[in-house]
Design an enzyme around this catalytic site. Sequence first.
Site, short mmCIF file in Angstrom:
data_model
loop_
_atom_site.label_atom_id
_atom_site.label_comp_id
_atom_site.label_asym_id
_atom_site.label_seq_id
_atom_site.Cartn_x
_atom_site.Cartn_y
_atom_site.Cartn_z
N LYS A 238 16.42 -16.71 -70.28
CA LYS A 238 16.19 -15.37 -69.74
C LYS A 238 16.17 -15.44 -68.22
O LYS A 238 15.27 -16.02 -67.62
CB LYS A 238 14.86 -14.80 -70.22
CG LYS A 238 14.74 -13.33 -69.81
CD LYS A 238 13.34 -12.81 -69.81
CE LYS A 238 12.67 -12.82 -68.48
NZ LYS A 238 13.28 -11.97 -67.43
N SER B 232 6.00 -17.83 -61.14
CA SER B 232 4.68 -17.77 -60.50
C SER B 232 3.64 -18.59 -61.28
O SER B 232 3.75 -18.76 -62.50
CB SER B 232 4.23 -16.33 -60.41
OG SER B 232 4.10 -15.78 -61.70
N THR B 233 2.65 -19.05 -60.56
CA THR B 233 1.56 -19.82 -61.19
C THR B 233 0.84 -18.96 -62.22
O THR B 233 0.46 -19.43 -63.29
CB THR B 233 0.60 -20.33 -60.10
OG1 THR B 233 1.35 -21.23 -59.26
CG2 THR B 233 -0.58 -21.08 -60.68
N GLU B 234 0.72 -17.68 -61.90
CA GLU B 234 0.02 -16.76 -62.80
C GLU B 234 0.71 -16.72 -64.17
O GLU B 234 0.06 -16.86 -65.21
CB GLU B 234 0.06 -15.38 -62.14
CG GLU B 234 -0.75 -14.32 -62.80
CD GLU B 234 -0.34 -12.94 -62.27
OE1 GLU B 234 0.31 -12.86 -61.21
OE2 GLU B 234 -0.66 -11.97 -62.97
N GLU C 214 7.40 -25.14 -63.48
CA GLU C 214 7.67 -25.36 -62.06
C GLU C 214 7.20 -24.09 -61.36
O GLU C 214 7.82 -23.04 -61.49
CB GLU C 214 9.16 -25.63 -61.87
CG GLU C 214 9.46 -26.37 -60.60
CD GLU C 214 9.73 -25.42 -59.45
OE1 GLU C 214 8.74 -25.04 -58.78
OE2 GLU C 214 10.89 -25.08 -59.24
N CYS D 126 9.98 -21.92 -53.60
CA CYS D 126 8.70 -22.45 -54.08
C CYS D 126 8.23 -23.61 -53.23
O CYS D 126 7.03 -23.80 -53.04
CB CYS D 126 8.82 -22.86 -55.54
SG CYS D 126 10.26 -23.87 -55.86
N GLU E 77 0.46 -18.21 -51.48
CA GLU E 77 1.92 -18.32 -51.33
C GLU E 77 2.45 -16.94 -50.94
O GLU E 77 2.32 -15.98 -51.70
CB GLU E 77 2.50 -18.75 -52.67
CG GLU E 77 3.98 -18.98 -52.63
CD GLU E 77 4.54 -19.41 -53.98
OE1 GLU E 77 4.13 -18.86 -55.01
OE2 GLU E 77 5.42 -20.29 -53.98
#
Length: 795
Positions: free
Chosen positions: A192, A245-247, A266, A300, A397
């Site tokens: 995706k 994203s980390t979220e 990642e 990133c 970030e």
Amino acid sequence: MSIKEIYNTMEYGPAPESNKESVAFLDQHKRKFQLFINGKWTKPSSGEYFESISPSTTEKLAQVAEANDKDVDDAVKAAKKALKPWVELGGHGRARYLYAIARQIQKHSRNFAVLESMDNGKPIRETRDIDIPLVARHFYHHAGWAQLMDTEMKDYKEIGVIGQIIPWNFPMLMLAWKIAPALAMGNTVVLKPAEFTSLTALLFADICKQVGLPDGVVNIITGHGNTGAALVNHPDVSKIAFTGSTEVGKIIRRATAGTGKKISLELGGKSPFIVFEDADLDSVVEGIVDAIWFNQGQVCCAGSRLLVQESVAEKLYKKIRARMETLRVGNSLDKSIDIGAIVAPVQLKTIQELVQQGKDEGNTCWQPSWECPKEGCYYPPTLFTGVSPSSIIAQEEIFGPVLVAMTFRSHGEAVKLANNTRYGLASSIWTENINLALDIAPQIKAGTVWINCSNVFDAASGFGGYRESGYGREGGKEGLYEYVKHRAESEFKNEAPKLKTHEPNNKKENKSLPSIDRTPKLFIGGKQARPDGGNSIPIKDTYGNYISEVPKSSRKDIRNAVEAAHACTTWAGMTGHAKAQVLYYIAENLSVRAEEFAARIVQMTNVSASEAEKEVQTSIERVYTYAAWADKYDGQVHHTTQRNVTLAMPEKVGIIGIVCPDESHLLGFISTVIPAIAMGNCIVVVPSETGPLSATDFYQILETSDVPGGCINIVTGSKDELTKEMAKHDDIDGLWYFGTAQGSKDVELLSAENLKRTWVNYGKYRNWFDRIQGEGSEFLRHATEIKNIWVPYGA
Ligand code: NDP
């Protein structure tokens, strides 16, 4: 403008790249793209489409299909059906397809580059010279790994159907990083793309058709976050590879907890760019351009935190400001611009808000005197100086062209500031002193360290993070392990091995005098310790006969143990040779006390003396194995394409929590603890809940084998409770768990918050006596992170 005027002003004229071919591609699909499922363009079941807009011009480029659960299911079914023939095709057959894809991408490279620039807003100079060449390189490189799989990865096999979710900042490059290794190792994929940037993935689908890739091997489903979520939750997807994203990374960790799905993440970064006073400052300035203004800073691993030695800070800032004044922001298809458009208004707003917060906090903000184009989604290069390390712009970030600078005085302070982040993706070190650079590089907690360069990538080198930047590597041989599973996994059992036991004959004991009480304690910081709560739990043999009591530890004991592990700095600093000496010494001392340890196994498990002796001898042998590996688990020097020595160094994970298996009390303890410490980690170990006495006896061996205090901390008690405490603990970097399916789920769920690396058994049992299942490189890989250090050369 006359020629004379041009010479006088040296103004740039427009230098637009032709978009003819890309427009033709869009028109050929009538600017309305379907899903690519089972090798065919398929209308979305919902009948819904969303728009893809060029951020440079705000032009509507095309409509893209929105995949729903049914479409995701169809795509996964297609990938599942394609799996067997794709595996059976063999490495060479797959290599041919990957090679053909690489060739085809090269043949259409300009179209890919232009379409990417139109869709994402990034400068054509970058897509043409960096993104797309790297995409082709990735497919070539992995054509090679497909060819070599039989010999180089012979203990491993494909995982199955892989769900891949990618972001908008490097749409084609991320696609290549995901699809190439997955296909090479025999998997099939459902990918995706990000909603903002689906178009090049759809052009890639055309390439798959052109090379005759078997139907279903690659499926591309476009959509929003809910399409991604449906893919994550699909039961027939065996692994999720995610960049973003980390979220969302944390959401995926929680959603897949306990399912047995592998994941690689990642995620974000706030990478330090460290400048020492002896650095070549003009090179540094160009390095900064590459670090933070490449791709509008939407990278990133962008070098977004400039740490500069105080003595040269003002001089460097002056040079940076002068360079910023000459940077050109504009239309992504203009060949002479440096910075393109921000991907979308929502991202622009995030950048603007964070910059405002940075100003509100009192940091000094500087932007060039010129203005950005009014049409489109642009943001100027921005420099903050005098930033405090706790400032929001130093911690969050920003994902935009914003550099935040702070100063340091000593080398130690530089390292502390660099590591003062919850991320750990990349870093860049600038100095003319190679000794200094190679001293600092291992001290930075980041998966990639660039020395006197920045944002350099190659398919031969692994890339990936530490801490909240995620886990797993992409690229290089280290990246292949994300797409395979060990063949021994099929041997694991659902039930614990049945032991032949004999009820003890208690009458034989001399009852005239009570035996002297031997009280097992905890072992923390090299000292025996009583549990904080002052409670004990009874230990019984297989027939329920009371043997002894062990401390019932609590959260406080785990905290003490973690603190002691952190305080033990000597162990990690020892050479492999020195560690090996200590491990051999452990084996020697265990051998001297073999009878006593065997008797303890008999006492706890009621197995025969010969069975117990076999377990002790296997344990001694296992210690030997890792003493052998301690100075041999080397890294590599990767063959990257630039003039670089790229050192792939295995490093310790840090503090590892280990929850031992309940079976094979001694051997299970040794087989998990010893590889972890052999690689330089300090550990907090919870031994078998039912049979902890082999472990509590073992601290006497540790006390006499030169193991530094705090290297191994032993905490006994309720496995479930202590596991949860370790999973939640922010200062534990990795957690290994061998227990129940529910316990495995708890570990994966609770560790999502700080994204510690986990390794769990999902309630499956290994045969610890079997060398293939019970020892080897799989253990060492989990005990290490690979750091790639890029050292360019050339006078
Ligand atoms: P996201 O993490 O939201 O998106 C990455 C991908 O995941 C997209 O394909 C997205 O779909 C998809 N996705 C979103 N939600 C879910 C979900 N619940 N389950 C599965 N898949 C999901 O990043 P954004 O694009 O929203 O960017 C937000 C921030 O993330 C940026 O500002 C930046 O800080 C960071 N980021 C980091 C990247 C990196 O390389 N480390 C790359 C991109 C962003 P969709 O696009 O439709 O939302």
